[in-house]
Design an enzyme around this catalytic site. Structure first.
Site, PDB file in Angstrom:
ATOM      1  N   SER A   1      -9.032  -4.667   8.062  1.00 46.98           N
ATOM      2  CA  SER A   1      -9.631  -5.930   7.608  1.00 46.98           C
ATOM      3  C   SER A   1      -9.482  -6.136   6.102  1.00 46.98           C
ATOM      4  O   SER A   1     -10.369  -6.679   5.446  1.00 46.98           O
ATOM      5  CB  SER A   1     -11.114  -5.970   8.000  1.00 46.98           C
ATOM      6  OG  SER A   1     -11.255  -5.871   9.399  1.00 46.98           O
TER       7      SER A   1
ATOM      8  N   HIS B   1      12.858  -1.402   6.428  1.00 42.54           N
ATOM      9  CA  HIS B   1      12.057  -2.221   5.518  1.00 42.54           C
ATOM     10  C   HIS B   1      11.838  -1.431   4.238  1.00 42.54           C
ATOM     11  O   HIS B   1      10.852  -0.735   4.060  1.00 42.54           O
ATOM     12  CB  HIS B   1      10.714  -2.546   6.178  1.00 42.54           C
ATOM     13  CG  HIS B   1       9.852  -3.461   5.365  1.00 42.54           C
ATOM     14  ND1 HIS B   1      10.299  -4.655   4.851  1.00 42.54           N
ATOM     15  CD2 HIS B   1       8.553  -3.364   4.985  1.00 42.54           C
ATOM     16  CE1 HIS B   1       9.312  -5.245   4.195  1.00 42.54           C
ATOM     17  NE2 HIS B   1       8.238  -4.479   4.258  1.00 42.54           N
TER      18      HIS B   1
ATOM     19  N   THR C   1       1.870  -1.743   8.845  1.00 44.84           N
ATOM     20  CA  THR C   1       1.606  -0.620   7.938  1.00 44.84           C
ATOM     21  C   THR C   1       2.898   0.029   7.439  1.00 44.84           C
ATOM     22  O   THR C   1       3.824   0.264   8.217  1.00 44.84           O
ATOM     23  CB  THR C   1       0.741   0.435   8.654  1.00 44.84           C
ATOM     24  OG1 THR C   1      -0.446  -0.192   9.138  1.00 44.84           O
ATOM     25  CG2 THR C   1       0.359   1.569   7.715  1.00 44.84           C
TER      26      THR C   1
ATOM     27  N   ASN D   1      -0.684   7.570   6.007  1.00 48.46           N
ATOM     28  CA  ASN D   1      -0.711   6.532   7.026  1.00 48.46           C
ATOM     29  C   ASN D   1      -0.298   7.027   8.404  1.00 48.46           C
ATOM     30  O   ASN D   1      -0.635   6.408   9.414  1.00 48.46           O
ATOM     31  CB  ASN D   1       0.137   5.337   6.579  1.00 48.46           C
ATOM     32  CG  ASN D   1      -0.557   4.537   5.482  1.00 48.46           C
ATOM     33  OD1 ASN D   1      -1.744   4.737   5.228  1.00 48.46           O
ATOM     34  ND2 ASN D   1       0.158   3.642   4.833  1.00 48.46           N
TER      35      ASN D   1
ATOM     36  N   GLN E   1      -6.710  -7.438   2.885  1.00 46.75           N
ATOM     37  CA  GLN E   1      -6.180  -8.753   2.525  1.00 46.75           C
ATOM     38  C   GLN E   1      -5.330  -9.356   3.641  1.00 46.75           C
ATOM     39  O   GLN E   1      -5.460 -10.536   3.964  1.00 46.75           O
ATOM     40  CB  GLN E   1      -5.341  -8.642   1.239  1.00 46.75           C
ATOM     41  CG  GLN E   1      -6.116  -8.202   0.008  1.00 46.75           C
ATOM     42  CD  GLN E   1      -6.867  -9.343  -0.650  1.00 46.75           C
ATOM     43  OE1 GLN E   1      -7.438 -10.185   0.032  1.00 46.75           O
ATOM     44  NE2 GLN E   1      -6.865  -9.372  -1.966  1.00 46.75           N
TER      45      GLN E   1
END
EC number: 1.1.1.37
Length: 322
Positions: A11, A176, A120, A96, A13
């Site tokens: 939750s 990416h 992510t 992560n 930005q």
């Protein structure tokens, strides 16, 4: 008829922006999830209080328990630590990865039929880990990267040519990160390929090369400007476009981090390629024939992703057994 449930894991930005966009587009009801108590509840209430002004009836709730995502048709994952100035996407790997294992377990238990979009970073490795941890079919788990990278490329091109962004198409493939592959040959303005526009005198090859480099560094440029975070408006819009194609069975052709099993010569890895997204998830992988410098750049990008995935396997070897 009951509205679709869209679960947003994280939750921050991007999560808050996603929730607002879901409401504005009336795509369904929203559950904002976060481990920080009060944050998802506060953001959900704030956005819900904008609904009378903006004119939408989506219901928004916040939660700290994965039970709240039960039955979600779409799950968008933004949970994790964001990049900070000077930090590469790869630096985020070990932190992560643990988050993806927890999120994957929650999705597996409560939303096993969902279409899952991972945002992510480092993206290509995290979506691989998320699919392994959740056990969902690979065609139902994708990474949001190419839509965003292509949007940046399109914006820079539209700005260069002083034309509408709607008339610019562009494809960015590969991982990416710094090794992404903006495909000049397949990018157009009103159907006119970029190499032809160079011949027509609209721009120079040198200027085009600068735009390609700026696209590769698009995320870092914003990180360096903000100093306290990373991009969130464009990433959220990109993920919503993917979710909408799934929810409405639009069958849009978009570049996403998709699971490849032989396509492009890649096996059991997530890499950015064009796909068709419909109500079954990834319904087709569009295999473009790459040659010359484009093929070399794509292979380099795949190798970079492979390195991240191998690092994931060393950190969490139990993922391979799932």
């Amino acid at each position: 008829m009951a509205r679709d449930k869209i679960a947003l894991i994280g939750s921050g930005q991007i999560g808050g922006t996603l929730a607002h966009l879901v409401g504005l587009k009336e795509l369904g009801d929203v559950v904002l999830f976060d481990i920080a108590e009060g944050v998802p509840q506060g953001k959900a209430l704030d956005i819900a209080e904008s609904s009378p002004v903006d004119g939408f009836d989506s219901k928004l709730t916040g939660a700290n328990s994965y039970e709240a995502i039960e039955g979600a048709r779409v799950v968008i994952v933004t949970a994790g630590v964001p990049r900070k100035p000077g930090m590469s996407r790869d630096d985020l790997l070990s932190i992560n990865l643990k988050v993806m294992e927890q999120v994957g377990a929650g999705i597996k238990k409560y939303a096993p039929d969902a279409f899952v979009i991972c945002i992510t970073n480092p993206l290509d490795a995290m979506v691989w880990a998320l699919q392994k941890a959740s056990g969902l079919p690979a065609k139902k788990v994708v990474g949001m990267a190419g839509v965003l990278d292509s949007a940046r490329f399109r914006y820079f091109l539209a700005d260069e040519f002083n034309v509408s962004v709607e008339d610019v198409t562009a494809f960015v493939l590969g991982g990416h990160g710094d090794t992404m592959v903006p495909l000049v040959k397949y990018s157009t303005v009103a159907g006119i390929p970029l190499p032809d526009l160079v011949k027509m005198g609209w721009t120079s090859q040198a200027r085009l090369d600068e735009i390609v480099d700026r696209t590769r560094n698009g995320g870092a440029e914003i990180v360096n400007l903000l100093k306290t975070g990373s991009a969130f408006y464009a990433p959220a819009s990109s993920a919503i476009a993917m979710a909408e194609s799934y929810l409405k069975d639009k069958k849009r052709v978009v570049p996403v981090a998709a699971h490849l099993n032989g396509e492009y010569g890649v096996k059991d890895m997530y890499v950015g390629v064009p796909v068709v997204i419909g109500d079954k998830g990834v319904e087709r992988i569009v295999e473009i024939e790459l040659a010359g410098k484009d093929k070399e750049a794509f292979d380099r990008s795949v190798a970079a992703v492979q390195g991240l995935v191998e690092a994931c396997k060393k950190i969490a070897p139990d993922l391979l057994g799932r």
